[in-house]
Write an enzyme that holds these catalytic residues in place. Structure first.
Site, PDB file in Angstrom:
ATOM      1  N   GLU A   1      -6.694  -7.354  -0.195  1.00 18.17           N
ATOM      2  CA  GLU A   1      -5.313  -7.444   0.272  1.00 18.17           C
ATOM      3  C   GLU A   1      -5.231  -7.311   1.798  1.00 18.17           C
ATOM      4  O   GLU A   1      -5.345  -6.210   2.345  1.00 18.17           O
ATOM      5  CB  GLU A   1      -4.482  -6.340  -0.377  1.00 18.17           C
ATOM      6  CG  GLU A   1      -4.616  -6.256  -1.887  1.00 18.17           C
ATOM      7  CD  GLU A   1      -4.338  -4.857  -2.402  1.00 18.17           C
ATOM      8  OE1 GLU A   1      -3.276  -4.291  -2.062  1.00 18.17           O
ATOM      9  OE2 GLU A   1      -5.206  -4.314  -3.121  1.00 18.17           O
TER      10      GLU A   1
ATOM     11  N   ASP B   1     -11.231   1.852  -3.297  1.00 15.17           N
ATOM     12  CA  ASP B   1      -9.799   1.589  -3.112  1.00 15.17           C
ATOM     13  C   ASP B   1      -9.457   2.026  -1.689  1.00 15.17           C
ATOM     14  O   ASP B   1      -8.735   2.992  -1.479  1.00 15.17           O
ATOM     15  CB  ASP B   1      -8.961   2.337  -4.150  1.00 15.17           C
ATOM     16  CG  ASP B   1      -7.511   1.865  -4.178  1.00 15.17           C
ATOM     17  OD1 ASP B   1      -7.176   0.922  -3.427  1.00 15.17           O
ATOM     18  OD2 ASP B   1      -6.710   2.435  -4.947  1.00 15.17           O
TER      19      ASP B   1
ATOM     20  N   ASN C   1       0.823  -1.203   0.000  1.00 16.33           N
ATOM     21  CA  ASN C   1       0.000   0.000   0.000  1.00 16.33           C
ATOM     22  C   ASN C   1       0.863   1.261   0.000  1.00 16.33           C
ATOM     23  O   ASN C   1       2.050   1.211  -0.304  1.00 16.33           O
ATOM     24  CB  ASN C   1      -1.013   0.012   1.151  1.00 16.33           C
ATOM     25  CG  ASN C   1      -2.355   0.584   0.726  1.00 16.33           C
ATOM     26  OD1 ASN C   1      -2.438   1.678   0.180  1.00 16.33           O
ATOM     27  ND2 ASN C   1      -3.415  -0.174   0.968  1.00 16.33           N
TER      28      ASN C   1
ATOM     29  N   HIS D   1       3.368   0.051  -2.657  1.00  8.97           N
ATOM     30  CA  HIS D   1       3.759  -1.367  -2.694  1.00  8.97           C
ATOM     31  C   HIS D   1       5.271  -1.566  -2.766  1.00  8.97           C
ATOM     32  O   HIS D   1       5.762  -2.488  -3.421  1.00  8.97           O
ATOM     33  CB  HIS D   1       3.083  -2.077  -3.861  1.00  8.97           C
ATOM     34  CG  HIS D   1       1.596  -2.157  -3.754  1.00  8.97           C
ATOM     35  ND1 HIS D   1       0.947  -2.350  -2.546  1.00  8.97           N
ATOM     36  CD2 HIS D   1       0.618  -2.071  -4.702  1.00  8.97           C
ATOM     37  CE1 HIS D   1      -0.356  -2.395  -2.753  1.00  8.97           C
ATOM     38  NE2 HIS D   1      -0.586  -2.219  -4.044  1.00  8.97           N
TER      39      HIS D   1
ATOM     40  N   HIS E   1      -1.376  -9.602  -3.883  1.00  5.17           N
ATOM     41  CA  HIS E   1      -2.158  -8.671  -4.691  1.00  5.17           C
ATOM     42  C   HIS E   1      -2.792  -9.389  -5.879  1.00  5.17           C
ATOM     43  O   HIS E   1      -2.597  -9.005  -7.036  1.00  5.17           O
ATOM     44  CB  HIS E   1      -1.264  -7.527  -5.178  1.00  5.17           C
ATOM     45  CG  HIS E   1      -2.008  -6.277  -5.535  1.00  5.17           C
ATOM     46  ND1 HIS E   1      -2.845  -6.204  -6.633  1.00  5.17           N
ATOM     47  CD2 HIS E   1      -2.042  -5.051  -4.952  1.00  5.17           C
ATOM     48  CE1 HIS E   1      -3.339  -4.969  -6.710  1.00  5.17           C
ATOM     49  NE2 HIS E   1      -2.875  -4.263  -5.698  1.00  5.17           N
ATOM     50  N   GLY E   2      -3.590 -10.407  -5.606  1.00  2.00           N
ATOM     51  CA  GLY E   2      -4.293 -11.099  -6.679  1.00  2.00           C
ATOM     52  C   GLY E   2      -5.477 -10.302  -7.182  1.00  2.00           C
ATOM     53  O   GLY E   2      -6.151  -9.605  -6.422  1.00  2.00           O
TER      54      GLY E   2
END
Length: 391
Positions: free
Chosen positions: A353, A288, A114, A140, A214-215
């Site tokens: 996530e 988000d 993040n 990330h 992070h799929g």
């Protein structure tokens, strides 16, 4: 008995915190599969680096492929309510495309998953500057985060719960983070269609640790060519953290009650995703946001449930982390082609996530991301797949 297939040992020391879906393997019925683990070459990067892949199969119709580039998920093949197997993970057919197209498809992200405001934080009075790769912020782990490196396969095991462990040493100063960090990612697939992902990290200097998966999920399956906005999402959170215009948390923990952020009873994702009168959705172009999961952090507890009503596929997300970032695929812009020549579009998948709060190092009242020498960071994530016929 579990058999070890490959070992390249790496000792680590608790603090808080495949192929494409059209191939023959993906179309096998559950009865035709066998439990096991297969290691093979996935492809080669433009610089000549070889990327390997390990496919775990549980003998119950489910298989998971993990590649050494970023210790990333490449494919998750699971049956629907009628037994039809399909890949529920967006991604690409070659490893170089994962680097070229960005957006962290299936990746292990960190050292800090993040955003960190302006890429800046302090530890023990010393200021650090990270890579800035998301407007004014670091996202990330920066442009050269752990997702962008080729990891080593330390161990592959067979048996009732086949697994693979991958390792990466992030050197002192990489992307601006202090300390030599030893990181492991272990993927284990059980016969009850549960994928357990365990992240661990140690460091020889005080540093930050916040690692997640992070799929990009679409439970209809990649062959269906359908949006994920018709899927039903439940998030076990009574509060979320609003963001500013650069998507950094304001510091508030706002109640979800009476807002579009209330997913506690489950709702179709697309119901509110385009609510233009909600400032928070305008800022993020959809969802988000960081959701503060109910219950005690450190205990593995359910965070979310995602269901595709048509196929009947269900995925539950469980983790020991304190929070869950829900991203509704707002920036998937149909500017590249994914697996099986599918043009991915906005809302074609969602990311869930488990992690610490965004910008945690700059908010003393948020759960701490600090990791000291002699401690071990751990984030355990479970993805539990099942089916629901709706009857």
């Amino acid at each position: 008995m579990t058999g070890v297939l490959a070992i390249a040992g790496m000792g680590l020391l608790q603090a808080c915190s495949s192929g494409s879906a059209d191939n023959a393997e993906a179309d096998k019925t559950p009865e035709a599969q066998e439990s096991g683990a297969e290691r093979q070459v996935f492809g080669t990067l433009d610089n000549g680096t070889e990327v390997e892949e390990v496919t775990l199969t549980n003998g119950e119709g489910m298989s998971v492929s993990v590649m050494t580039l970023g210790a990333s998920l490449h494919a998750i093949n699971v049956p629907d309510a009628k037994g039809n197997v399909d890949d529920v993970l967006l991604g690409f057919d070659t490893p170089q495309e994962y680097l070229d197209n960005g957006n962290f498809y299936g990746a292990t992200v960190g050292r800090f998953a993040n955003r960190i405001a302006k890429g800046q934080f302090s530890l023990d009075g010393k200021a650090y500057q990270l890579d800035v790769n998301d407007g004014p912020n670091s996202l990330h782990g920066g442009k050269d985060g752990i997702f962008s490196h080729v990891w080593k396969i330390a161990e592959v095991t067979e048996g009732d719960t086949p697994s693979v462990t991958m390792t990466y040493r992030s050197p002192d100063g990489e992307s601006g983070y202090p300390g030599n960090a030893d990181i492991t990612a272990t993927y284990a697939l059980s016969k009850d269609n549960k994928l357990t992902i365990t992240y661990k990290m140690t460091s020889d200097k005080p540093t930050l640790a916040n690692i997640s998966s992070h799929g990009y999920f679409n439970l209809a399956g990649v062959k269906a060519h359908k949006t994920a906005m018709d899927e039903v999402l439940t998030i076990d959170a009574s509060h979320y953290t609003p963001v500013d215009d650069t998507l950094i948390p304001t510091g508030e923990r706002a109640p979800v009650d009476g807002t579009v952020f209330d997913f506690r009873e489950g709702k179709v994702i697309g119901k509110d995703v385009r609510q233009g009168d909600v400032e928070q959705l305008r800022l993020t172009k959809g969802f988000d946001h960081n959701f503060v999961i109910d219950g005690k952090a450190g205990d593995v507890r359910r965070m979310a449930r995602l269901e595709d009503p048509e196929s009947g596929r269900v995925m539950e997300v469980w983790s020991s982390a304190p929070a869950l970032q829900f991203y509704s695929g707002n920036f998937i812009a149909a500017d590249f082609v994914g697996k099986n020549n599918v043009l991915y579009r906005q809302g074609d998948a969602v990311a869930l996530e488990p992690q610490l709060f965004p910008d945690a190092p700059n908010h003393p009242d948020f759960p701490s991301a600090r990791l000291d020498p002699g401690q071990e960071y751990r984030n355990t994530i479970q993805l539990k797949f099942s089916t629901d016929t709706g009857k």
